[in-house]
Design a protein around this motif. Sequence first.
Motif, short mmCIF file in Angstrom:
data_model
loop_
_atom_site.label_atom_id
_atom_site.label_comp_id
_atom_site.label_asym_id
_atom_site.label_seq_id
_atom_site.Cartn_x
_atom_site.Cartn_y
_atom_site.Cartn_z
N VAL A 53 0.85 -1.19 0.00
CA VAL A 53 0.00 0.00 0.00
C VAL A 53 0.89 1.24 0.00
O VAL A 53 0.46 2.33 0.38
CB VAL A 53 -0.96 0.00 1.21
CG1 VAL A 53 -1.91 -1.19 1.14
CG2 VAL A 53 -0.20 0.01 2.53
N VAL A 54 2.13 1.06 -0.45
CA VAL A 54 3.13 2.13 -0.47
C VAL A 54 3.43 2.50 -1.93
O VAL A 54 3.69 1.63 -2.76
CB VAL A 54 4.44 1.68 0.21
CG1 VAL A 54 5.50 2.77 0.13
CG2 VAL A 54 4.16 1.30 1.66
N LYS A 55 3.39 3.79 -2.23
CA LYS A 55 3.76 4.25 -3.56
C LYS A 55 5.27 4.38 -3.65
O LYS A 55 5.92 4.87 -2.71
CB LYS A 55 3.11 5.60 -3.86
CG LYS A 55 1.59 5.53 -3.99
CD LYS A 55 1.01 6.88 -4.36
CE LYS A 55 -0.50 6.80 -4.51
NZ LYS A 55 -1.10 8.11 -4.89
N ALA A 56 5.84 3.95 -4.76
CA ALA A 56 7.29 4.04 -4.95
C ALA A 56 7.70 5.49 -5.16
O ALA A 56 6.99 6.27 -5.80
CB ALA A 56 7.69 3.20 -6.15
N THR A 57 8.86 5.84 -4.60
CA THR A 57 9.43 7.16 -4.78
C THR A 57 10.55 7.07 -5.81
O THR A 57 11.67 6.64 -5.49
CB THR A 57 9.98 7.71 -3.45
OG1 THR A 57 8.93 7.74 -2.48
CG2 THR A 57 10.55 9.11 -3.63
N ASN A 58 10.26 7.42 -7.05
CA ASN A 58 11.23 7.35 -8.14
C ASN A 58 11.31 8.71 -8.82
O ASN A 58 10.34 9.15 -9.46
CB ASN A 58 10.82 6.28 -9.16
CG ASN A 58 11.02 4.87 -8.64
OD1 ASN A 58 12.01 4.58 -7.98
ND2 ASN A 58 10.08 3.98 -8.94
N LEU A 109 5.65 -3.72 4.57
CA LEU A 109 5.82 -3.86 3.12
C LEU A 109 6.77 -5.03 2.88
O LEU A 109 7.77 -5.19 3.59
CB LEU A 109 6.42 -2.58 2.52
CG LEU A 109 6.81 -2.61 1.04
CD1 LEU A 109 5.61 -2.92 0.15
CD2 LEU A 109 7.44 -1.27 0.63
N VAL A 110 6.44 -5.85 1.87
CA VAL A 110 7.25 -7.02 1.53
C VAL A 110 7.65 -6.92 0.06
O VAL A 110 6.85 -6.51 -0.78
CB VAL A 110 6.47 -8.32 1.79
CG1 VAL A 110 7.33 -9.54 1.43
CG2 VAL A 110 6.02 -8.40 3.23
N PHE A 138 6.60 5.90 10.44
CA PHE A 138 7.42 4.75 10.10
C PHE A 138 8.78 5.20 9.57
O PHE A 138 8.88 6.13 8.78
CB PHE A 138 6.75 3.90 9.02
CG PHE A 138 5.41 3.36 9.40
CD1 PHE A 138 5.29 2.38 10.37
CD2 PHE A 138 4.26 3.85 8.80
CE1 PHE A 138 4.05 1.87 10.72
CE2 PHE A 138 3.01 3.35 9.13
CZ PHE A 138 2.90 2.37 10.10
N GLY A 139 9.83 4.49 10.02
CA GLY A 139 11.14 4.63 9.39
C GLY A 139 11.26 3.59 8.29
O GLY A 139 10.29 3.31 7.57
N THR A 222 7.70 2.27 4.02
CA THR A 222 8.07 3.54 3.39
C THR A 222 9.06 3.25 2.26
O THR A 222 9.58 2.14 2.15
CB THR A 222 8.75 4.51 4.38
OG1 THR A 222 10.07 4.02 4.70
CG2 THR A 222 7.95 4.66 5.67
N ASP A 223 9.33 4.26 1.46
CA ASP A 223 10.34 4.14 0.40
C ASP A 223 11.42 5.21 0.60
O ASP A 223 11.88 5.82 -0.36
CB ASP A 223 9.68 4.27 -0.98
CG ASP A 223 10.57 3.75 -2.11
OD1 ASP A 223 11.46 2.92 -1.82
OD2 ASP A 223 10.39 4.18 -3.26
N TYR A 224 11.81 5.42 1.85
CA TYR A 224 12.83 6.41 2.18
C TYR A 224 14.22 5.78 2.05
O TYR A 224 14.65 5.03 2.94
CB TYR A 224 12.65 6.95 3.59
CG TYR A 224 11.31 7.59 3.85
CD1 TYR A 224 10.72 8.43 2.91
CD2 TYR A 224 10.64 7.37 5.05
CE1 TYR A 224 9.49 9.02 3.15
CE2 TYR A 224 9.41 7.96 5.31
CZ TYR A 224 8.84 8.79 4.35
OH TYR A 224 7.62 9.37 4.61
#
Length: 372
Positions: A53-58, A109-110, A138-139, A222-224
């Motif tokens: 349910v996380v959007k990628a940060t690209n 997230l997996v 979240f970290g 997250t995508d950090y």
Amino acid sequence: MSETNFDKLASQPILLQANRVWRTYSGGKLIDQWQGNDHPEDSSFPEEWVASVVKATNVGREHIQDEGLSTIKLTDGTEVTLQEVTDSNPEAFLGKTHVEKHGSHTAVLVKLLDSSERLTIQVHPDREFAQTMFNSQFGKTEAWYVIGGRQIDGEEPYVLFGFKPGMTAEKWKELFEQQDIPGMIDALHRIPVREGEVYLVEGGVPHAIGIGCFLIEIQEPTDYTLRTEKVTPRGNIVPDQACHQGLGFENMLNCFHYDAYSLEQIKDKWFIAPTQLQETAGGSLRALIKETDTDRFTMNRLTVVSEYAYENDGTFAIAIVVQGKGKLLWGSEEISIKQGNTFFLPASLSSVKWISTDESPLEVILCYPPKP
């Protein structure tokens, strides 16, 4: 799609659609092979995001609104996101105690990841840094379970992990400003990886997945990712924004924890030994990541030689069929399953039975959110 039909999904295993995601590095051939895709090849889509349910940060791909979000194909052929489904009835899909703590967010997230080149040296924020700099609860503490790998150009799979003794914030800043990539690589431990190993990567720890690694990654949602290399190993330019995620380089460097460890200390602190949870005539369940290892997620490995009954404990699970084939039974219904299938098992699904129909065991990885 009506909420009534979504409610029906809460009482059955939910098959997830394939969900490949673009990254700054290349890979993915082993994922193609694992999924049974025609013409497997390495590309810029080296990751499969599962129950995301996380959007990628690209950077440069912001126009792709839903990149990273997992989808479900409904019986009428339409697709909806997993987030839409869980939002329709969070307690049914995620569990009452989970919702009390995390609302309608899965809190985990997996991914599956296959690298044909070394990833850039990077760090993820711990929760304190994420709260301060990203306004996020979240970290990005994560863990790796190695499910395979390959030799590429004579190199065996490896990871770079943790600062060696003698590294300081001042030395690391100097290496970064000079873009001394050999120096940065030498500042980290190089560790060969083998199938079956489990590594915990806490926020703040410097690392880089090396060439030829095929693994399952479970992480905070997250995508950090903060990167210290401005050019990837294959020569692609990494924009500044992709390095510091909009924080600036000074804040990026502050994300690192500058504790230094010997290799033995790293193994003692962050390498996890699987433990047996249950064994029956039909199969066995082993803990890969336990509550005592981290409070961010847990992961088990189910090995089925004939059949194994799985009882729900009031929360959801994310299931990855790593190898084998068989059936998944619930109530009076069943579905055929095979290597490469991924499922979301809702909290309302009280029990299922895994059945192996192959000569080789059915291997399933079960991933869970943090305990409430």
